[in-house]
Design a protein around this motif. Structure first.
Motif, PDB file in Angstrom:
ATOM      1  N   PHE A 235       0.020   5.522  -0.741  1.00 48.60           N
ATOM      2  CA  PHE A 235      -0.770   5.815   0.464  1.00 48.60           C
ATOM      3  C   PHE A 235       0.076   5.586   1.713  1.00 48.60           C
TER       4      PHE A 235
ATOM      5  N   MET B 167       1.898   2.120  -3.470  1.00 46.06           N
ATOM      6  CA  MET B 167       0.824   2.737  -4.258  1.00 46.06           C
ATOM      7  C   MET B 167       0.674   4.223  -3.938  1.00 46.06           C
TER       8      MET B 167
ATOM      9  N   TYR C 292     -11.239   9.445   3.986  1.00 45.90           N
ATOM     10  CA  TYR C 292     -11.168   8.971   2.601  1.00 45.90           C
ATOM     11  C   TYR C 292     -12.581   8.775   2.055  1.00 45.90           C
TER      12      TYR C 292
ATOM     13  N   MET D 184      -9.383   0.894  -0.774  1.00 42.79           N
ATOM     14  CA  MET D 184      -8.591   1.810  -1.613  1.00 42.79           C
ATOM     15  C   MET D 184      -7.975   1.058  -2.796  1.00 42.79           C
ATOM     16  N   VAL D 185      -7.575  -0.195  -2.561  1.00 41.40           N
ATOM     17  CA  VAL D 185      -7.053  -1.035  -3.651  1.00 41.40           C
ATOM     18  C   VAL D 185      -8.144  -1.283  -4.680  1.00 41.40           C
ATOM     19  N   SER D 186      -9.362  -1.579  -4.207  1.00 43.06           N
ATOM     20  CA  SER D 186     -10.486  -1.824  -5.125  1.00 43.06           C
ATOM     21  C   SER D 186     -10.801  -0.601  -5.957  1.00 43.06           C
ATOM     22  N   MET D 187     -10.587   0.595  -5.382  1.00 44.83           N
ATOM     23  CA  MET D 187     -10.930   1.824  -6.086  1.00 44.83           C
ATOM     24  C   MET D 187      -9.783   2.328  -6.972  1.00 44.83           C
ATOM     25  N   SER D 188      -8.574   1.789  -6.776  1.00 45.49           N
ATOM     26  CA  SER D 188      -7.417   2.259  -7.546  1.00 45.49           C
ATOM     27  C   SER D 188      -7.369   1.595  -8.915  1.00 45.49           C
ATOM     28  N   ASN D 189      -6.594   2.196  -9.788  1.00 45.60           N
ATOM     29  CA  ASN D 189      -6.464   1.698 -11.156  1.00 45.60           C
ATOM     30  C   ASN D 189      -5.302   0.700 -11.218  1.00 45.60           C
ATOM     31  N   LEU D 190      -5.584  -0.559 -10.853  1.00 46.84           N
ATOM     32  CA  LEU D 190      -4.533  -1.583 -10.772  1.00 46.84           C
ATOM     33  C   LEU D 190      -4.814  -2.725 -11.741  1.00 46.84           C
TER      34      LEU D 190
ATOM     35  N   ILE E 293       0.844  -1.208   0.000  1.00 48.33           N
ATOM     36  CA  ILE E 293       0.000   0.000   0.000  1.00 48.33           C
ATOM     37  C   ILE E 293       0.875   1.252   0.000  1.00 48.33           C
TER      38      ILE E 293
END
Length: 581
Positions: free
Chosen positions: A294, A292, A450, A371-377, A289
């Motif tokens: 954060f 990324m 957040y 936050m991982v689910s919402m990020s562009n990964l 994290i």
């Protein structure tokens, strides 16, 4: 014995008071939005200044508060756990040195004093890992200290590279470094150094091996000191690292570490090693994290994880103590009937590790996964995050089934004695923090909440994965893992997954047969050979011969000046003849 008890009590009292002082200082700085920078000039000679500097902000004081709280609990716990130890005062002094090294690393904005704390952690951890003097502890200590030396070398190279900036106070140069080639060099070295200290692949082998240390040391090392030093260093260097390509590499490596540790823990039967591998998994989560961008979420999870992980090790130490120093979970079972309070602490800390709602781990872990689910990964990183979360639930429920629900398998006639209230007092303190620290920190650390906007299916993904992981953990605890291999996995694949992808074997054999022999050859041919000839001994011979010549000239002997004058005239005459010709 009285002397031992007094040193335990004095150390506990001092650290607890220090924790309260840090807490009030942190609240004051946080409310006033202040940062205090202190400098103490030790020596000033011409243009050279040797300065010791400290950076006091809410982050450093908050982390020091957690370190001093956990270390005070661990020292009070050691009063009973190590009561049969003849040299308890030596053990307590080693632990205090360890805590002091960590605090030096936390407070310093200067890369040299950070290195002193960093190297102090490595040195004292070696002394604590080999505390029980046997071959296994010695091997584990060597593996630990040699792995950490790589990170020490990286920091030394950062110190050398920062000579380009004129000062070692890196905190002033983070923005300047971004526009320089030094950014790539320094960020690469800092990331590599942090990977060794926080045991990311391929340096993961030392962390489970460090379990050879006494259990109170494990509680301290795996919660808030040694393994978190790398994460904290990256948090401090966060401004420099944002936007570099090395963070993408760190994201993949830390995701694989998280996945590898979770899989290995499901195959493990050693109680302390299961908890060590869970630490490795959580370190992978923090590092990923952080990579990324954060850094505040990584710091949040670092603090909440410290609380329940220290408690988990303390509970494990009490169980091992009670079962005659036996660590195999297959011999344990039904412990909730005999040690209910310790079982309560163990269950709550385990559930906090899983991220069960409203315990400490939930607030940080759930926020990270959302936050991982919402990020562009990409799909690989997403899969590594969620599968590793499921594995955490998997090995935790399996561990609880073996310890609390299954039958007791050690002896047919047994006498499990009552709980030790000295140990319990220190555990209750951490139990309280494991329950309330997540919600308290979530309100305090973030300036603004957040905003996470996800569809219902993604929002519930964490719950689905946890339930599925827990179900598999329960099923696997009911059957023999080795009989299961015949149906699901081949023996070789399960061997590969259970032994941390053969990393301990590769590192121990690789270090002993190739690296140490290579080091011996380097020492003979370079350190004691060419480098001696062209540096130390060679320079000594040249200076000695020059000093003889100058000494002869300083004698004011007329013959020498006469001969030199004649030689000079002959030389000039020869040059004139050559010019005319």
């Amino acid at each position: 014995m009285k002397k031992n008890n007094s040193i335990c009590f004095i150390s506990f009292f001092f650290l607890f008071m220090f924790m309260l002082m840090n807490m009030f200082g942190m609240i004051y700085l946080f409310m006033k939005n202040l940062v205090i920078f202190l400098e103490w000039e030790i020596i000033s000679f011409n243009s050279m200044n040797i300065v010791f500097s400290m950076l006091l902000d809410w982050m450093s004081l908050l982390f020091m508060m957690f370190v001093s709280l956990i270390s005070s609990s661990v020292i009070y716990y050691s009063k009973s756990y190590m009561s049969s130890e003849l040299n308890l005062s030596r053990f307590i002094i080693l632990v205090l040195l360890f805590v002091f090294s960590m605090m030096m690393l936390i407070l310093s904005p200067n890369i040299i004093s950070i290195f002193l704390g960093w190297d102090g952690l490595g040195l004292v951890s070696y002394g604590l890992v080999i505390y029980y003097q046997n071959v296994k502890s010695y091997n584990a200590g060597m593996l630990t200290v040699l792995s950490n030396r790589i990170g020490d070398v990286m920091l030394l190279m950062v110190i050398a590279w920062m000579l380009n900036f004129g000062s070692w106070n890196f905190i002033f140069y983070l923005d300047l470094m971004k526009s320089d080639f030094s950014m790539k060099m320094i960020s690469w070295m800092i990331i590599l150094g942090a990977m060794t200290k926080s045991a990311q692949i391929p340096f993961s082998a030392w962390l489970p091996a460090a379990m050879a240390a006494p259990t109170p040391v494990s509680a301290l090392v795996h919660s808030s000191t040694l393994v978190t030093a790398g994460v904290y260093l990256l948090i401090r260097f966060n401004n420099l690292l944002v936007g570099t390509e090395f963070l993408k590499m760190l994201l993949l490596v830390s995701g694989l570490t998280m996945f590898m540790a979770g899989i290995s823990a499901t195959y493990e039967f050693d109680l302390k090693k299961i908890i060590a591998l869970s630490t490795l998994s959580q370190l992978g989560l923090m590092m990923s994290i952080l990579s990324m961008g954060f850094y505040d979420l990584a710091f949040f999870h670092l603090l909440t994880h410290a609380m329940f992980k220290a408690l988990l090790f303390m509970c494990a130490g009490m169980i091992i103590h009670m079962l005659n120093d036996n660590q195999d979970i297959r011999y344990m079972g039904g412990l909730s009937f005999y040690i209910p309070l310790t079982s309560l602490c163990m269950n709550i800390s385990n559930l906090a590790l899983c991220g069960i709602p409203f315990l400490a781990g939930f607030y940080s872990k759930d926020l990270i996964l959302e936050m991982v689910s919402m990020s562009n990964l990409n799909l690989i990183v997403f899969y590594l995050y969620y599968f590793s979360t499921g594995l955490t639930m998997f090995y935790t429920i399996r561990l609880l089934m073996y310890l609390m629900v299954n039958d007791f398998n050690l002896l047919s006639v047994y006498n499990l004695y009552d709980e030790d209230y000295v140990m319990l007092k220190s555990m209750i303190l951490l139990l309280t923090m494991s329950v309330i620290s997540g919600s308290a920190l979530s309100w305090m650390i973030f300036y603004e909440p957040y905003m996470i906007f996800l569809p219902f299916s993604m929002k519930m993904m964490v719950i689905y994965v946890s339930i599925l992981g827990g179900l598999f953990g329960w099923l696997i605890s009911l059957m023999n893992l080795y009989s299961l291999n015949k149906f699901i996995l081949t023996y070789k694949l399960s061997n590969f997954l259970g032994l941390m992808w053969f990393m301990p074997n590769l590192f121990t054999y690789g270090v002993s047969f190739s690296a140490l022999n290579l080091g011996q050859n380097f020492m003979k041919k370079i350190d004691l050979g060419w480098s001696e000839l062209y540096s130390g001994q060679g320079l000594h011979k040249i200076l000695k011969s020059y000093s003889i010549i100058f000494n002869t000239l300083m004698m004011n002997n007329f013959k020498i000046y006469l001969y030199s004058f004649i030689l000079w005239m002959l030389f000039m005459f020869f040059m004139m003849v050559m010019t005319v010709v």
